[in-house]
Design a protein around this motif. Structure first.
Motif, short mmCIF file in Angstrom:
data_model
loop_
_atom_site.label_atom_id
_atom_site.label_comp_id
_atom_site.label_asym_id
_atom_site.label_seq_id
_atom_site.Cartn_x
_atom_site.Cartn_y
_atom_site.Cartn_z
N UNK A 219 0.88 -1.29 -0.05
CA UNK A 219 -0.12 -0.08 -0.02
C UNK A 219 0.94 1.30 -0.04
N UNK A 220 1.89 1.20 0.90
CA UNK A 220 2.73 2.45 0.89
C UNK A 220 3.63 2.48 -0.65
N UNK A 221 3.99 1.61 -1.15
CA UNK A 221 4.77 1.58 -2.35
C UNK A 221 3.41 2.17 -3.58
N UNK A 222 2.27 1.65 -3.29
CA UNK A 222 1.34 2.25 -4.31
C UNK A 222 1.00 3.72 -4.23
N UNK A 223 1.11 4.13 -3.01
CA UNK A 223 0.85 5.84 -2.69
C UNK A 223 2.06 6.38 -3.30
N UNK B 123 3.55 4.24 10.40
CA UNK B 123 4.15 5.58 10.15
C UNK B 123 4.60 5.78 8.92
N UNK B 124 5.42 4.86 8.40
CA UNK B 124 5.89 4.95 7.03
C UNK B 124 4.64 5.50 6.00
N UNK B 125 3.21 4.81 6.22
CA UNK B 125 2.08 4.98 5.23
C UNK B 125 1.96 6.64 5.32
N UNK B 126 2.02 7.41 6.83
CA UNK B 126 1.48 8.66 6.90
C UNK B 126 2.81 9.37 6.22
N UNK B 127 4.03 9.06 6.59
CA UNK B 127 5.25 9.92 5.98
C UNK B 127 5.07 9.99 4.34
N UNK B 128 4.99 8.84 3.88
CA UNK B 128 4.86 8.81 2.29
C UNK B 128 3.90 9.68 2.00
N UNK B 129 2.57 9.68 2.59
CA UNK B 129 1.63 10.59 1.95
C UNK B 129 1.86 12.01 2.36
N UNK B 130 2.30 12.19 3.35
CA UNK B 130 2.93 13.61 3.79
C UNK B 130 3.97 14.23 2.46
N UNK B 131 4.91 13.39 2.23
CA UNK B 131 6.03 13.71 1.36
C UNK B 131 5.31 13.82 0.12
N UNK B 132 4.36 13.00 -0.24
CA UNK B 132 3.85 13.02 -1.52
C UNK B 132 3.21 14.46 -1.80
N UNK C 3 -0.70 12.67 14.06
CA UNK C 3 -0.34 12.83 15.71
C UNK C 3 -1.83 12.58 16.27
N UNK C 4 -2.84 12.85 15.69
CA UNK C 4 -3.98 12.56 16.42
C UNK C 4 -4.60 11.19 16.44
N UNK C 5 -4.09 10.49 15.67
CA UNK C 5 -4.22 9.15 15.76
C UNK C 5 -3.07 8.21 16.72
N UNK C 6 -2.17 9.07 17.08
CA UNK C 6 -1.18 8.55 18.30
C UNK C 6 0.14 8.25 17.63
N UNK C 7 0.25 8.48 16.36
CA UNK C 7 1.51 7.89 15.66
C UNK C 7 2.48 9.01 15.86
N UNK C 8 3.64 8.44 16.75
CA UNK C 8 4.74 9.43 16.89
C UNK C 8 5.72 9.63 15.80
N UNK D 134 9.83 11.48 9.24
CA UNK D 134 8.79 12.09 9.24
C UNK D 134 9.05 13.50 9.09
N UNK D 135 9.79 14.12 10.04
CA UNK D 135 10.00 15.40 10.33
C UNK D 135 10.69 15.78 8.90
N UNK D 136 11.54 15.08 8.20
CA UNK D 136 12.18 15.50 7.07
C UNK D 136 11.19 15.87 5.96
N UNK D 137 10.33 14.78 5.84
CA UNK D 137 8.98 14.91 4.76
C UNK D 137 8.29 16.22 5.13
N UNK D 138 7.81 16.54 6.34
CA UNK D 138 7.35 17.79 6.59
C UNK D 138 7.98 19.11 6.27
N UNK D 139 9.23 19.03 6.75
CA UNK D 139 10.15 20.26 6.46
C UNK D 139 10.31 20.49 4.97
N UNK D 140 10.40 19.48 4.21
CA UNK D 140 10.44 19.47 2.99
C UNK D 140 9.27 20.11 2.16
#
Length: 496
Positions: free
Chosen positions: A251-255, A279-288, A306-311, A316-322
């Motif tokens: 699923x992550x790879x498809x995203x 967490x990889x799923x969320x990070x991938x989608x954020x980056x995309x 974060x609301x779903x409880x994922x730390x 993840x921070x690299x993806x958000x900052x980018x």
């Protein structure tokens, strides 16, 4: 535990093997105690069973103590200990045991080599040792053994030694899915996506089916090449399989694949239809979303995650900052950069600094970006100085541009693009003296401008054209030829 009168070495050995299956460490230790109480040691069978039992339960210190007390070590006991260290990612310890093994004059067998090659792969810096070990494999006649061959192939492929991986692959008479996967992932990891897709076609031609390890590699290759048609074909096979549909990695790879092919809306649909994500799923989608310039959406996804409880982790921070950098969200980027350490205890690494320098630079805050680079606790890499130089090129800042360029000239003396970038800054402000000086330096160093390159996909094949070497007439001829090919492909009944 059986009655004391019936306890013997065979009974205790049987008990240990049952404990291995149950992975019950307390019962294993009780059995070990009974062995000591009844004085059954030294006994190579019981000691080997104890060694295996402790190894299976990941009690490696106990396993090592049992091994050290063995007066008669057989091949099985050596292989168990070497393998157990590898399975726990203690690769150097595994190779230390293997070194002792060789010094004592033992000859490795087909159980030893796969573990040792996994250790070499895990360390990642033992290509010479792995290559010399291959000579020993050939000498002992294990080169044709499918498991040993697969391990060697995997070592070469993951180490980027693709020529030797290809030779090994060609010599193998039996190729299972593991072998094909190693070759495909090796090509993908090296950025040779066309070769990875060709390898998949050969694999399917030989009647082999994709599994959960093949699909992420192929989707990565499709995304890198922008091959949306092949990516959709793979997605179709995923949809047909209940096993694949539940696989989070797929699923992550498809995203990621759909986003790289420009279909961010489909990436979002894949995410929405996933029953499980990590967490990889969320990070991938954020980056995309960030790559597509939707920084605000990336930040909303980050808060939702974060609301779903994922730390969030460092990636993840690299993806958000980018994402903030791509969208020019300077205030949000600064805030996230600050609280990643204050709230989550994650100290900024080079990737985070590079993102912030890029963000500040794009926004014109060049002095602030330079000050941030000075705060980096280690030597700033070319990626950080390159981001600053690129920003100076956009904002025509000669002073800071020269500082960034001088650092890059030291770090990458053979990279012509740094000289060209500084030359472009001089040109933008009419500094002819600077342009002449840079061009003279490039001639003295023998540096030339790399011609631009573009590519298109025609029926899965890539054709590249070097724009810098083509005259207008030749460009026109090539375009006319491509038009004819495309028109022919679109005719009814014509197969390309």
């Amino acid at each position: 535990m059986p009655s004391m009168s019936y306890i013997n070495a065979v009974t205790l050995s049987s008990l240990l093997r049952n404990r291995i299956f149950l992975s019950s460490i307390n019962q294993i230790k009780q059995t070990h105690l009974q062995i000591l109480i009844h004085g059954f040691l030294p006994n190579v069978t019981l000691q080997t069973d104890l060694l295996l039992a402790y190894s299976k339960c990941r009690y490696l210190e106990d396993a090592q103590r049992v091994f050290d007390k063995m007066t008669d070590r057989n091949m099985h006991s050596w292989n168990i200990l070497i393998s157990s260290y590898v399975q726990n990612s203690l690769y150097r310890e595994s190779l230390r045991i293997f070194h002792q093994f060789l010094k004592l004059g033992f000859r490795p067998d087909h159980f030893t080599f796969p573990s040792v090659y996994k250790a070499c792969t895990g360390i990642g810096e033992l290509s010479c040792f792995g290559c010399s070990l291959h000579s020993l494999v050939i000498k002992l006649g294990f080169n044709s053994h499918v498991i040993v061959g697969s391990s060697i192939l995997d070592f070469y492929a993951k180490g980027g030694i693709l020529v030797d991986a290809g030779k090994m692959f060609a010599e193998m008479t039996l190729r299972d899915t593991v072998v094909w996967n190693a070759m495909i992932s090796g090509f993908t990891r090296a950025g040779l996506s066309i070769e990875a897709l060709a390898c998949l076609r050969d694999m399917q031609r030989e009647g082999m089916k994709m599994d959960s390890r093949t699909i992420p590699s192929i989707l990565s290759a499709c995304g890198r090449e922008g091959d949306l048609m092949r990516g959709k074909e793979v997605h179709g096979q995923v949809v047909k399989s209940i096993e694949f549909k539940k696989d989070v990695a797929i699923g992550n790879s498809l995203i990621d694949m759909y986003a790289k092919c420009g279909c961010l809306d489909i990436s979002q649909k894949v995410f929405d239809n996933m029953s499980h994500f990590n967490l990889v799923t969320w990070t991938t989608l954020i980056s995309c979303h960030g790559v597509h310039g939707k920084g605000e959406q990336s930040l909303l996804l980050f808060e939702k995650m974060r609301g779903y409880g994922f730390l969030p982790n460092s990636i993840t921070f690299t993806a958000v900052l980018a994402s903030c950098s791509h969208s020019g969200l300077i205030n949000q980027g600064k805030e996230i950069f600050d609280f990643m350490s204050t709230e989550y205890g994650i100290e900024p690494c080079l990737q985070h600094y590079a993102c912030m320098v890029d963000l500040l630079g794009r926004s014109g805050c060049l002095e602030e970006a330079l000050e941030l680079i000075k705060k980096i606790p280690q030597v700033a890499p070319p990626s950080v100085w390159g981001a600053l130089l690129g920003a100076c090129r956009i904002h025509k800042n000669i002073v800071i541009g020269e500082i960034a360029a001088s650092q890059l000239f030291e770090l990458e003396p053979g990279n012509s693009s740094n000289y060209i970038a500084l030359c472009s800054i001089y040109e933008s402000v009419g500094r002819e003296d600077g342009i002449s000086r840079i061009r003279l330096t490039m001639r003295e160093l023998g540096l030339v401008k790399t011609p631009g390159c573009s590519s298109i996909i025609i029926k899965g094949r890539v054709r590249s054209f070097y724009q810098g070497d083509m005259s207008h007439r030749r460009t026109k001829i090539v375009c006319e030829t491509l038009d004819r090919i495309i028109r022919r492909m679109m005719l009814p009944g014509v197969v390309g």
